[in-house]
Design a protein around this motif. Structure first.
Motif, PDB file in Angstrom:
ATOM      1  N   ASN A   1      -4.554   0.609  -5.022  1.00  0.00           N
ATOM      2  CA  ASN A   1      -5.106   1.944  -5.284  1.00  0.00           C
ATOM      3  C   ASN A   1      -6.615   1.903  -5.454  1.00  0.00           C
ATOM      4  O   ASN A   1      -7.321   2.828  -5.028  1.00  0.00           O
ATOM      5  CB  ASN A   1      -4.442   2.566  -6.518  1.00  0.00           C
ATOM      6  CG  ASN A   1      -3.130   3.232  -6.168  1.00  0.00           C
ATOM      7  OD1 ASN A   1      -3.111   4.273  -5.507  1.00  0.00           O
ATOM      8  ND2 ASN A   1      -2.023   2.627  -6.569  1.00  0.00           N
TER       9      ASN A   1
ATOM     10  N   GLN B   1      -8.641  -0.260  -4.035  1.00  0.00           N
ATOM     11  CA  GLN B   1      -9.193  -0.445  -2.676  1.00  0.00           C
ATOM     12  C   GLN B   1      -9.238   0.893  -1.940  1.00  0.00           C
ATOM     13  O   GLN B   1     -10.201   1.203  -1.250  1.00  0.00           O
ATOM     14  CB  GLN B   1      -8.337  -1.451  -1.890  1.00  0.00           C
ATOM     15  CG  GLN B   1      -8.467  -2.874  -2.402  1.00  0.00           C
ATOM     16  CD  GLN B   1      -7.342  -3.794  -1.927  1.00  0.00           C
ATOM     17  OE1 GLN B   1      -6.339  -3.336  -1.383  1.00  0.00           O
ATOM     18  NE2 GLN B   1      -7.510  -5.094  -2.137  1.00  0.00           N
ATOM     19  N   ARG B   2      -8.192   1.685  -2.133  1.00  0.00           N
ATOM     20  CA  ARG B   2      -8.115   2.980  -1.450  1.00  0.00           C
ATOM     21  C   ARG B   2      -9.201   3.940  -1.943  1.00  0.00           C
ATOM     22  O   ARG B   2      -9.965   4.475  -1.137  1.00  0.00           O
ATOM     23  CB  ARG B   2      -6.726   3.594  -1.672  1.00  0.00           C
ATOM     24  CG  ARG B   2      -6.548   5.002  -1.103  1.00  0.00           C
ATOM     25  CD  ARG B   2      -5.128   5.519  -1.311  1.00  0.00           C
ATOM     26  NE  ARG B   2      -4.732   5.560  -2.713  1.00  0.00           N
ATOM     27  CZ  ARG B   2      -5.115   6.501  -3.581  1.00  0.00           C
ATOM     28  NH1 ARG B   2      -5.900   7.488  -3.189  1.00  0.00           N
ATOM     29  NH2 ARG B   2      -4.712   6.463  -4.848  1.00  0.00           N
ATOM     30  N   VAL B   3      -9.300   4.127  -3.266  1.00  0.00           N
ATOM     31  CA  VAL B   3     -10.279   5.117  -3.747  1.00  0.00           C
ATOM     32  C   VAL B   3     -11.719   4.638  -3.583  1.00  0.00           C
ATOM     33  O   VAL B   3     -12.634   5.446  -3.435  1.00  0.00           O
ATOM     34  CB  VAL B   3     -10.038   5.574  -5.213  1.00  0.00           C
ATOM     35  CG1 VAL B   3      -8.799   6.432  -5.305  1.00  0.00           C
ATOM     36  CG2 VAL B   3     -10.003   4.412  -6.182  1.00  0.00           C
ATOM     37  N   LEU B   4     -11.907   3.327  -3.611  1.00  0.00           N
ATOM     38  CA  LEU B   4     -13.261   2.785  -3.406  1.00  0.00           C
ATOM     39  C   LEU B   4     -13.605   2.724  -1.914  1.00  0.00           C
ATOM     40  O   LEU B   4     -14.750   2.477  -1.555  1.00  0.00           O
ATOM     41  CB  LEU B   4     -13.374   1.376  -3.997  1.00  0.00           C
ATOM     42  CG  LEU B   4     -13.326   1.236  -5.522  1.00  0.00           C
ATOM     43  CD1 LEU B   4     -13.076  -0.218  -5.924  1.00  0.00           C
ATOM     44  CD2 LEU B   4     -14.611   1.748  -6.170  1.00  0.00           C
ATOM     45  N   GLN B   5     -12.607   2.927  -1.080  1.00  0.00           N
ATOM     46  CA  GLN B   5     -12.741   2.751   0.381  1.00  0.00           C
ATOM     47  C   GLN B   5     -13.335   1.396   0.689  1.00  0.00           C
ATOM     48  O   GLN B   5     -14.295   1.255   1.453  1.00  0.00           O
ATOM     49  CB  GLN B   5     -13.585   3.877   0.977  1.00  0.00           C
ATOM     50  CG  GLN B   5     -12.924   5.230   0.769  1.00  0.00           C
ATOM     51  CD  GLN B   5     -13.744   6.377   1.307  1.00  0.00           C
ATOM     52  OE1 GLN B   5     -14.898   6.571   0.907  1.00  0.00           O
ATOM     53  NE2 GLN B   5     -13.168   7.126   2.221  1.00  0.00           N
ATOM     54  N   LYS B   6     -12.743   0.399   0.045  1.00  0.00           N
ATOM     55  CA  LYS B   6     -13.277  -0.953   0.120  1.00  0.00           C
ATOM     56  C   LYS B   6     -12.107  -1.928   0.162  1.00  0.00           C
ATOM     57  O   LYS B   6     -11.660  -2.429  -0.875  1.00  0.00           O
ATOM     58  CB  LYS B   6     -14.121  -1.181  -1.135  1.00  0.00           C
ATOM     59  CG  LYS B   6     -15.168  -2.235  -0.987  1.00  0.00           C
ATOM     60  CD  LYS B   6     -16.140  -2.206  -2.155  1.00  0.00           C
ATOM     61  CE  LYS B   6     -17.111  -3.358  -2.000  1.00  0.00           C
ATOM     62  NZ  LYS B   6     -18.093  -3.433  -3.076  1.00  0.00           N
ATOM     63  N   PRO B   7     -11.584  -2.186   1.355  1.00  0.00           N
ATOM     64  CA  PRO B   7     -10.398  -3.040   1.449  1.00  0.00           C
ATOM     65  C   PRO B   7     -10.630  -4.457   0.923  1.00  0.00           C
ATOM     66  O   PRO B   7      -9.671  -5.161   0.594  1.00  0.00           O
ATOM     67  CB  PRO B   7     -10.077  -3.071   2.946  1.00  0.00           C
ATOM     68  CG  PRO B   7     -11.140  -2.309   3.641  1.00  0.00           C
ATOM     69  CD  PRO B   7     -12.020  -1.634   2.643  1.00  0.00           C
TER      70      PRO B   7
ATOM     71  N   GLU C   1      -8.198  11.237 -10.372  1.00  0.00           N
ATOM     72  CA  GLU C   1      -7.398  11.624  -9.200  1.00  0.00           C
ATOM     73  C   GLU C   1      -6.028  12.155  -9.639  1.00  0.00           C
ATOM     74  O   GLU C   1      -5.252  11.413 -10.254  1.00  0.00           O
ATOM     75  CB  GLU C   1      -7.201  10.413  -8.282  1.00  0.00           C
ATOM     76  CG  GLU C   1      -6.330  10.728  -7.077  1.00  0.00           C
ATOM     77  CD  GLU C   1      -6.081   9.511  -6.188  1.00  0.00           C
ATOM     78  OE1 GLU C   1      -6.673   9.446  -5.104  1.00  0.00           O
ATOM     79  OE2 GLU C   1      -5.301   8.615  -6.596  1.00  0.00           O
TER      80      GLU C   1
ATOM     81  N   THR D   1       0.830  -1.203   0.000  1.00  0.00           N
ATOM     82  CA  THR D   1       0.000   0.000   0.000  1.00  0.00           C
ATOM     83  C   THR D   1       0.864   1.253   0.000  1.00  0.00           C
ATOM     84  O   THR D   1       0.606   2.200  -0.741  1.00  0.00           O
ATOM     85  CB  THR D   1      -0.910   0.009   1.250  1.00  0.00           C
ATOM     86  OG1 THR D   1      -1.472  -1.303   1.376  1.00  0.00           O
ATOM     87  CG2 THR D   1      -2.011   1.018   1.134  1.00  0.00           C
TER      88      THR D   1
ATOM     89  N   GLY E   1     -13.932   2.444  -9.803  1.00  0.00           N
ATOM     90  CA  GLY E   1     -12.578   2.688  -9.295  1.00  0.00           C
ATOM     91  C   GLY E   1     -11.651   3.229 -10.379  1.00  0.00           C
ATOM     92  O   GLY E   1     -10.867   4.151 -10.135  1.00  0.00           O
TER      93      GLY E   1
ATOM     94  N   ASP F   1     -17.532  -2.136  -9.241  1.00  0.00           N
ATOM     95  CA  ASP F   1     -16.479  -1.492  -8.436  1.00  0.00           C
ATOM     96  C   ASP F   1     -15.269  -1.169  -9.303  1.00  0.00           C
ATOM     97  O   ASP F   1     -14.665  -0.098  -9.175  1.00  0.00           O
ATOM     98  CB  ASP F   1     -16.030  -2.412  -7.293  1.00  0.00           C
ATOM     99  CG  ASP F   1     -17.038  -2.435  -6.147  1.00  0.00           C
ATOM    100  OD1 ASP F   1     -17.941  -1.573  -6.114  1.00  0.00           O
ATOM    101  OD2 ASP F   1     -16.920  -3.341  -5.279  1.00  0.00           O
TER     102      ASP F   1
END
Ligand SMILES: [Cu+2]
Lengths: 110, 331
Positions: B96, B98-104, B28, A11, B21, B17
């Motif tokens: 990335n 996972q981060r922008v979707l706020q979905k780990p 971004e 990450t 994403g 997703d």
């Protein structure tokens, strides 16, 4: 040594800030294609003799020289760096593929 | 917790997703500019998504070893490093997303292209429907990545590579031209039979690691890797990975192919096939460190992969990714 990548490590490295910084530091390649046609040198030994085959392609399209990175593998197969998934049996085919796949670089034509 | 990568055709949530994403990463700003990245032309911001386009082109232009010729082997293709390098790139994109979707728990979906190849009419496959990736076009005119010049948020290609792999700026829609004949593209897609043959490849030698790749570890050296990458067997036809790039055509041809979001679904499937191979034969990789750096550095088991992870990512360290992700089904 065998430890896999840690999720936190991934990450952190993948964060745009860090990835962009890394890419900025990946020196743009020295562009030997700016200095005339690319050369391939193939060498081998055969029955105690040393063979060296040097190949260069001089290509023009519509009369204009094309600095193209054609490469010849040991078995004679051609590849062209602009199209990484391609291989060609013929240099003419490789230029046809470039013209069709890079329309912005070959204006005019039909 | 490892995420589970699934077939895009069977998981509508992963599909939606992914599309969302990609849109977020395209919009971004990465905080970096074209000037900083050594890209000629006016100084413009570069999006996070487009960093992956730059990474792919730069890795391709990087000779390994440093004194070598990038046309022979490079940091991402034409040698054993092909599978590990793309694995790291995909994992970085997944992080990335996972981060922008706020979905780990988001996992990159894969596109099982051999299943479409079996259909015989792959242009009509579900993956190209409006609700999936959209179809072909110059520019693509349907689906989530269609081009609409009137919409400021439309999916736009901003960086491209030229015929020598140089990065240039542009502003246009995504391009796909399916099934063109040789030498421009490939009229057919790979089939399950060919995928099975690559997985079953047996060099007939005593050392099981020879199944992966073998000396001289170049573009078409004998092994599973050269078959899956698509340079072998050499019979004037493309195979597997290469054949898919050539069949899709348009922006999937040049070094800038990550511009097409289908690139990541394609490579996720390539990664899945590699995982299926390791299930069969074990986590094996060649060449090891006994091969001289002067020729093989950058492709050996403990050499750093060209990535921001530096020495933390080597072929050995990416062979088992099960702390990060697993696949629902393996071939
Ligand atoms: Cu690639």
């Amino acid at each position: 040594m065998d430890r896999a990548i840690e999720p936190t490590e991934l990450t952190a490295a993948a964060a745009p800030e860090r990835l962009g910084e890394y890419l900025a530091g990946l020196a743009p390649p020295h562009t030997h294609h700016d200095h005339g046609p690319a050369k391939t040198v193939r060498t081998t030994e055969f029955e105690g003799h040393r063979i060296v085959v040097t190949t260069t392609y001089e290509v023009t399209v519509d009369g204009k020289p094309l600095n193209v990175q054609l490469h010849v593998d040991d078995d004679g197969t051609l590849s062209c760096h602009g199209l990484p998934s391609y291989q060609f049996a013929s240099a003419l085919d490789s230029i046809r593929a470039l013209i069709a796949n890079f329309p912005e670089d070959f204006e005019g034509g039909e | 917790m490892a995420v589970v990568r699934k077939n895009i055709l069977t998981d509508a949530t992963a599909r939606d997703d992914y599309v969302r994403g990609v849109g977020l990463l395209k919009r971004e700003p990465s905080g970096h500019t074209t000037a900083e990245l050594g890209i000629p032309g006016p100084t413009n911001p570069v999006s996070t998504y487009d960093l992956f386009v730059v990474w792919h082109i730069r890795a391709m232009m990087k000779p390994v070893p440093p004194s070598g010729d990038h046309r022979v082997r490079n940091a991402a293709h034409r040698g054993p490093i092909f599978l590990p390098w793309h694995r790291v790139m995909l994992a970085a994109l997944e992080a990335n997303l996972q981060r922008v979707l706020q979905k780990p728990q988001f996992a990159l979906p894969y596109w099982d292209w051999a299943a479409d190849g079996e259909l015989g009419a792959p242009a009509g496959a579900k993956i190209w429907k409006d609700t999936y990736m959209g179809g072909q076009g110059d520019p693509v005119a349907d689906g989530p990545f269609r081009y609409d010049p009137a919409d400021p948020d439309t999916f736009t290609i901003r960086l491209r590579s030229d015929s020598n792999g140089k990065i240039l700026q542009t502003e246009r829609g995504l391009r796909r031209i399916f099934g063109q004949g040789p030498p421009i593209g490939s009229p057919t897609m790979p089939t399950s039979t060919e995928q099975k043959e690559a997985l079953a490849f047996d060099p007939g030698t005593a050392d099981p690691v020879d199944r992966y790749d073998s000396s001289p570890f170049h573009v078409s050296s004998e092994g599973f890797r050269s078959r899956l990458e698509g340079f072998a067997p050499r019979n004037n036809k493309p195979h597997l990975h290469n054949q898919v790039h050539m069949w899709v055509g348009g922006d999937m041809g040049p070094a800038h192919s990550p511009n097409d979001p289908v690139f990541f679904l394609h490579h996720c499937n390539v990664d899945r096939i590699w995982e299926g191979w390791m299930d069969r034969y074990g986590r094996l990789y060649a060449p090891d460190m006994s091969f001289p750096a002067a020729v093989y550095e950058g492709h050996r088991i403990d050499d750093p992969i060209v990535s921001p992870l530096g020495p933390s990512a080597t072929p050995r360290k990416v062979m088992d990714m099960s702390t990060l992700y697993v696949y629902d089904v393996k071939p």
